[in-house]
Motif scaffolding. Structure first.
Motif, mmCIF file in Angstrom:
data_model
loop_
_atom_site.group_PDB
_atom_site.id
_atom_site.type_symbol
_atom_site.label_atom_id
_atom_site.label_comp_id
_atom_site.label_asym_id
_atom_site.label_seq_id
_atom_site.Cartn_x
_atom_site.Cartn_y
_atom_site.Cartn_z
ATOM 1 N N LEU A 97 9.023 -33.159 30.970
ATOM 2 C CA LEU A 97 7.962 -32.562 30.334
ATOM 3 C C LEU A 97 7.404 -31.425 30.874
ATOM 4 C CD1 LEU A 97 6.532 -32.585 27.468
ATOM 5 C CD2 LEU A 97 4.882 -34.174 28.549
ATOM 6 N N ILE A 98 6.852 -31.757 32.178
ATOM 7 C CA ILE A 98 6.309 -30.581 32.905
ATOM 8 C C ILE A 98 7.468 -29.213 33.036
ATOM 9 C CG2 ILE A 98 5.564 -29.805 35.368
ATOM 10 C CD1 ILE A 98 4.383 -32.834 35.310
ATOM 11 N N ALA A 99 8.545 -29.722 33.531
ATOM 12 C CA ALA A 99 9.480 -28.785 33.700
ATOM 13 C C ALA A 99 9.940 -27.751 32.523
ATOM 14 C CB ALA A 99 10.762 -29.177 34.423
ATOM 15 N N TYR A 100 10.055 -28.503 31.405
ATOM 16 C CA TYR A 100 10.255 -27.816 30.072
ATOM 17 C C TYR A 100 9.006 -26.915 29.666
ATOM 18 C CZ TYR A 100 14.762 -29.698 29.678
ATOM 19 O OH TYR A 100 16.148 -30.177 29.825
ATOM 20 N N LEU A 101 7.951 -27.498 29.852
ATOM 21 C CA LEU A 101 6.601 -26.726 29.558
ATOM 22 C C LEU A 101 6.756 -25.387 30.310
ATOM 23 C CD1 LEU A 101 4.101 -29.619 28.748
ATOM 24 C CD2 LEU A 101 5.117 -27.884 27.119
ATOM 25 N N PHE A 102 7.113 -25.578 31.706
ATOM 26 C CA PHE A 102 6.969 -24.479 32.628
ATOM 27 C C PHE A 102 7.910 -23.517 32.433
ATOM 28 C CE2 PHE A 102 8.808 -22.405 36.369
ATOM 29 C CZ PHE A 102 7.591 -21.942 37.115
ATOM 30 N N SER A 111 3.848 -18.953 38.686
ATOM 31 C CA SER A 111 3.479 -19.049 40.059
ATOM 32 C C SER A 111 2.217 -19.721 40.414
ATOM 33 C CB SER A 111 3.324 -17.393 40.829
ATOM 34 O OG SER A 111 2.213 -16.760 40.047
ATOM 35 N N LYS A 112 1.137 -19.954 39.360
ATOM 36 C CA LYS A 112 0.117 -20.543 39.326
ATOM 37 C C LYS A 112 0.551 -21.937 39.352
ATOM 38 C CE LYS A 112 -3.035 -16.824 37.915
ATOM 39 N NZ LYS A 112 -4.072 -16.583 36.894
ATOM 40 N N VAL A 113 1.333 -22.195 38.166
ATOM 41 C CA VAL A 113 1.544 -23.648 38.040
ATOM 42 C C VAL A 113 2.359 -24.223 39.236
ATOM 43 C CG1 VAL A 113 2.908 -25.109 36.608
ATOM 44 C CG2 VAL A 113 1.887 -23.197 35.652
ATOM 45 N N LYS A 114 3.344 -23.492 39.856
ATOM 46 C CA LYS A 114 3.856 -23.811 40.946
ATOM 47 C C LYS A 114 3.152 -24.088 42.146
ATOM 48 C CE LYS A 114 8.484 -21.540 40.523
ATOM 49 N NZ LYS A 114 9.395 -20.486 41.119
ATOM 50 N N TYR A 177 11.835 -30.279 41.409
ATOM 51 C CA TYR A 177 13.373 -29.878 41.467
ATOM 52 C C TYR A 177 13.826 -29.508 40.360
ATOM 53 C CZ TYR A 177 18.264 -30.955 42.124
ATOM 54 O OH TYR A 177 19.430 -30.821 42.228
ATOM 55 N N LEU A 178 13.517 -29.981 39.151
ATOM 56 C CA LEU A 178 13.874 -29.444 37.856
ATOM 57 C C LEU A 178 13.771 -28.149 37.663
ATOM 58 C CD1 LEU A 178 15.753 -30.942 35.651
ATOM 59 C CD2 LEU A 178 13.743 -31.454 34.626
ATOM 60 N N ILE A 179 12.495 -27.684 37.913
ATOM 61 C CA ILE A 179 11.999 -26.317 37.609
ATOM 62 C C ILE A 179 12.819 -25.451 38.492
ATOM 63 C CG2 ILE A 179 10.296 -24.602 38.449
ATOM 64 C CD1 ILE A 179 8.415 -26.889 37.264
ATOM 65 N N LYS A 180 13.183 -25.785 39.738
ATOM 66 C CA LYS A 180 14.163 -24.805 40.638
ATOM 67 C C LYS A 180 15.487 -24.678 39.981
ATOM 68 C CE LYS A 180 15.926 -24.787 45.331
ATOM 69 N NZ LYS A 180 16.282 -25.417 46.728
#
Length: 295
Positions: A97-102, A111-114, A177-180
């Protein structure tokens, strides 16, 4: 033939690891009875290791099932497995959920979320648990609001709170990891082609990108399992939970415990986790073969 050798090697290394685990405490001993400093006692370690190996040749000492097959042990076993599997589910759901929202945030905000994720992921487990405890204590003390049951007392073991605590850091790790992986995948040609055809970002994320990152994500499933298992030891100890880790701890404290008992208790506990890991790995290979990848 290669698979047979591979699994045989895994079996032998697992047995060697468990033997080392049983004998490892004897590697250290006080230099003399009046000393407060530990020293290395290699002779005692090798003796215990040899005695442990010899007990494998004594079937009479393999009476482990009767002690395990009791209502108390099975209740602890099922409770810990519940916490593990639901924690894994929470980790994937929250992290995903965090990755898809990102991926739907504006580029300037990413960059702020990261930075926030990196900061939270770097906080020690104990500090996070302590802060959550203080928040819940304050909430109950000031407003008489008890959101969850935290401690295992009077034979009642909490479920929701240990699962949430156990999945916090794994979910943050999985999200990072998913975001990357998603950002790297979003630069590939098929995404650019889909954008050129007018597909929305949500269509690209769920219909194309998700299917293509499954093989890569499944490889890191072992890391998530390892984090959940290590957190379980901490959670059961801190919240006085009568789980299977406590049962293993009691077993290891008994001097007369047979190594076969320890192997059986650990093996029964790890078997469902290993089967789940193999199932996820097979899913990754299935998606990888569709994509033409060698996983």
């Amino acid at each position: 033939m290669k698979k047979f050798i591979h699994y045989l090697f895994l079996l032998l290394t697992s047995i060697a690891g468990l033997l080392f685990f049983v004998a490892f405490p004897r590697l250290f001993a006080f230099r003399d009875p009046a000393s407060e400093h530990l020293g290395i006692n290699l002779f005692s370690f090798l003796k215990v290791l040899g005695d442990t190996v010899m007990q494998f040749s004594k079937p009479a000492s393999w009476q482990f099932f009767d002690s395990w097959n009791t209502e108390t042990v099975i209740d602890r076993y099922t409770y810990s497995l519940e916490v593990i599997f639901v924690s894994l589910l929470f980790s994937f759901l929250i992290g995903g959920l965090i990755a898809y929202l990102f991926m739907n945030f504006p580029y300037k905000q990413r960059s702020k979320v990261k930075n926030i994720l990196n900061f939270l992921e770097g906080i020690p487990d104990l500090l996070i648990i302590f802060m959550i405890q203080m928040f819940l204590f304050t909430l109950y003390r000031e407003f008489q609001i008890r959101l969850v049951t935290m401690y295992g007392l009077a034979g009642k073991e909490p479920l929701i709170f240990p699962m949430i605590i156990n999945s916090l850091l794994p979910s943050l790790f999985f999200a990072q990891y998913l975001i990357k992986v998603m950002e790297e995948e979003f630069e590939k040609h098929y995404i650019l082609l889909g954008q050129a055809k007018g597909l929305s970002k949500m269509q690209l994320l769920f219909s194309h990108l998700t299917r293509n990152i499954v093989p890569v994500v499944s490889i890191h499933f072992k890391t998530i399992i390892f984090m959940v298992l290590t957190n379980l030891v901490l959670v059961e100890h801190m919240f006085v939970l009568d789980g299977y880790i406590q049962e293993l701890n009691k077993l290891l404290q008994i001097q007369s415990t047979s190594p076969m008992n320890i192997f059986f208790y650990v093996g029964v506990f790890m078997l469902p986790v290993i089967l789940l890991e193999r199932f996820v790995s097979l899913i990754g290979k299935k998606f990888g073969s569709v994509r033409g990848m060698d996983i």
